[in-house]
Design a protein around this motif. Sequence first.
Motif, PDB file in Angstrom:
ATOM      1  N   ALA A 129      -5.684  -7.781  -2.421  1.00 13.16           N
ATOM      2  CA  ALA A 129      -4.972  -8.177  -1.195  1.00 13.16           C
ATOM      3  C   ALA A 129      -3.725  -7.315  -1.041  1.00 13.16           C
ATOM      4  O   ALA A 129      -3.426  -6.814   0.049  1.00 13.16           O
ATOM      5  N   ALA A 130      -2.988  -7.118  -2.162  1.00 12.22           N
ATOM      6  CA  ALA A 130      -1.763  -6.315  -2.109  1.00 12.22           C
ATOM      7  C   ALA A 130      -2.072  -4.906  -1.614  1.00 12.22           C
ATOM      8  O   ALA A 130      -1.389  -4.371  -0.725  1.00 12.22           O
ATOM      9  N   VAL A 131      -3.172  -4.309  -2.143  1.00 13.48           N
ATOM     10  CA  VAL A 131      -3.553  -2.954  -1.713  1.00 13.48           C
ATOM     11  C   VAL A 131      -3.861  -2.957  -0.212  1.00 13.48           C
ATOM     12  O   VAL A 131      -3.394  -2.112   0.554  1.00 13.48           O
ATOM     13  N   CYS A 132      -4.668  -3.974   0.219  1.00 14.23           N
ATOM     14  CA  CYS A 132      -5.050  -4.040   1.643  1.00 14.23           C
ATOM     15  C   CYS A 132      -3.817  -4.173   2.527  1.00 14.23           C
ATOM     16  O   CYS A 132      -3.733  -3.547   3.600  1.00 14.23           O
ATOM     17  N   TYR A 133      -2.838  -4.999   2.115  1.00 17.29           N
ATOM     18  CA  TYR A 133      -1.651  -5.191   2.954  1.00 17.29           C
ATOM     19  C   TYR A 133      -0.794  -3.937   3.007  1.00 17.29           C
ATOM     20  O   TYR A 133      -0.201  -3.620   4.047  1.00 17.29           O
ATOM     21  N   ILE A 134      -0.734  -3.208   1.881  1.00 18.08           N
ATOM     22  CA  ILE A 134       0.031  -1.946   1.911  1.00 18.08           C
ATOM     23  C   ILE A 134      -0.653  -0.971   2.884  1.00 18.08           C
ATOM     24  O   ILE A 134      -0.003  -0.329   3.713  1.00 18.08           O
ATOM     25  N   LEU A 135      -2.011  -0.904   2.804  1.00 20.15           N
ATOM     26  CA  LEU A 135      -2.749  -0.021   3.718  1.00 20.15           C
ATOM     27  C   LEU A 135      -2.539  -0.441   5.174  1.00 20.15           C
ATOM     28  O   LEU A 135      -2.295   0.391   6.062  1.00 20.15           O
ATOM     29  N   ALA A 136      -2.614  -1.784   5.407  1.00 20.41           N
ATOM     30  CA  ALA A 136      -2.440  -2.295   6.776  1.00 20.41           C
ATOM     31  C   ALA A 136      -1.051  -1.932   7.305  1.00 20.41           C
ATOM     32  O   ALA A 136      -0.887  -1.566   8.472  1.00 20.41           O
TER      33      ALA A 136
END
Length: 660
Positions: A129-136
Amino acid sequence: MVSDDLHITRYKGIITRTGLLMLVTGILVLIGWKFDIEILKNIYGQFPTMKVNTALNLIFLSIGYISLVILPKEIHKTVCVIAITPILILSGISLSQDIFTINLGIDNLFAFSQNNSGTILQGRMSATAAVCYILASLWVIITSNEIKSLVKFGQYILHTITVISISIFFGYLYGQLNLINLGVGAPMAIHASVSLILFSVTATLFNPKVGFAKAFTGTKIGNIMARKIITRILVVIVAVGYCEVLILSNKILFAELCSTILTLLLVVIALVGIKDFSVMLNAMEAEKENAFQNLSMGLEAAPYALITTDSNGLIQRVNKQTEALYGYDRTELIGKPVAILQPEKADIFNTDQRGLFFKQGKSIRLGTDSDQIVFTKNGGSFPAELTFTPFTSATGPNILISVVDLTECREKQRIIDMQITELSQKNAELQQYSYICSHDLQEPLRTVSNYVTVITEDYAEYITPEVSNHLTSINGAVHRMSKLIRHVLNYGKIGRNSTLVPIDCQSLLSDVSDDLSHLIQTTSAKITYETPLPIINGYETELRQLFQNLINNAIKFKRKDTPPNIRIGCLQQDNFFEFYVTDNGIGIDPKHHNNIFNIFQRLHSSDRYEGHGIGLANCKKIAELHGGTIWVESATNKGSTFKFRISHAGEFSLMLKEPA
Ligand code: ADP
């Protein structure tokens, strides 16, 4: 926004709704943590919970996301920075804890709920989730700052988020919990993955022509098919996969048998799908053919010669009119350079012009001002107007050329020009004639008048009172005749050598009132202006004469013992001004409403009302000179209203202009 604003307007609804769903999900999860409501935290049974930090990220991301479509550029930039900063801090710290296996105390920082056993420990945000939010967040930065060079990169960031979150969703669906955290850190909650799928898919609509979104947006047949197929394929694959997991995990069938049955099932479903798609494609093909046939019919039915060429000017299609006009059979034309059908002067196919023509994408029209001469197969020629219109077909840039034969038009023009010249000459002759007539007619009148004077002066002693009366009558008749001739001459002069000028009707009428002041005073006439009067483009002397005639008549044809009461006004309509002059005089019987505008038409004898019956004929001519008309509304003893219109155009044809 980096993307085309038109697309955003089109997809604004779907993007806003997704953002709101994300926002509500985040808020519900926080409520779940606050009041310890399991279903809000994890949706189902023993599924992993969405952590408070993830929910906060979701809320911040949704705010930034919605702001991109509903707020103006200057504001959404700031909102995005405010929304993205906490996401980067929360996700960055959380992720570094996983990477460096340390505890920086961020996981339970917002532990705002306690139960009997103390603070509820929420646990760490999933690393995925952390990776996805950084990408987002990166995508939001690219989009809000309109970094054009990174649009493609941003689109692939979204695709990466989609792949990660869909894998996790499948993990839940198929009960493969090792997929859920992708082997890294804590697992991502099911509603977190669904929210990210929705976000990453809808966000691609900001740039629908880039990346995978390109396949599903647009109006081409491929896009339509892709949109129709995608849901079915996904449903089938997911359903078959789910059945397989269910069968194998519950050991309902052996693996080999299960695979065979599911493969067969897939084949059957694929066949049904292929049948459906082929029907759909055929229907689209038929529609296209239909449209093509309609186009061909339109091309053939057009009243002009129509020719289409490729970008090099090689003829692709011609219609019947082309064959008829040029005398070629279409087989002789297809594939040939279009130069044979157009005048040399109109060749837009030399390299320089052609490039510009396609670049500008605008039609070029030739032959409107000067004639373009086109040659036919048998060596004949005709004047033509040619219009070149660029268009794009499946084979690339093309040109549609329409050719209008101007032969008939030019012939008609020639006849009209000839008639105008003839008319002008006749007009000039007529003017000359009326001048000579009136001049020559004045001459004998002067002679008669002179003889009357001679007789009165030289033979005074022989003149009896009776003869004297006769001589006075002769003089009166001569005088009236002379006046009449002058009036006729003036009637013929109306509009001649006048120029259009802006006229302030208010001041023009005050001049007219001054000129008639003696008459106004002696009859105690009252003139009222009921509306403001406009400034118009007109012929000043003539308009003055028009108003003067109408006011003069309004006073002259007053009722006995009733002072004239004249009301004047003007109503502005779409294309003209409508003036009116109303009086309270003797009125006019409706049967005379038309003929009073004819020259010499009078309804009363000169004894009762002085006049020559030429005033209203003048008024009619003047109104028509201004592109308008004049008429009367009246009844006997009910007063009269004379109305006339003056065209707004201000470019009236001076029908009586002196011939050149
Ligand atoms: P004239 O005034 O010299 O007789 P006109 O052409 O101005 O000639 O008018 C033609 C006739 O129309 C007049 O003789 C009169 O009978 C009638 N007429 C014109 N204006 C009025 C009016 N305001 N009220 C009543 N009759 C009118």
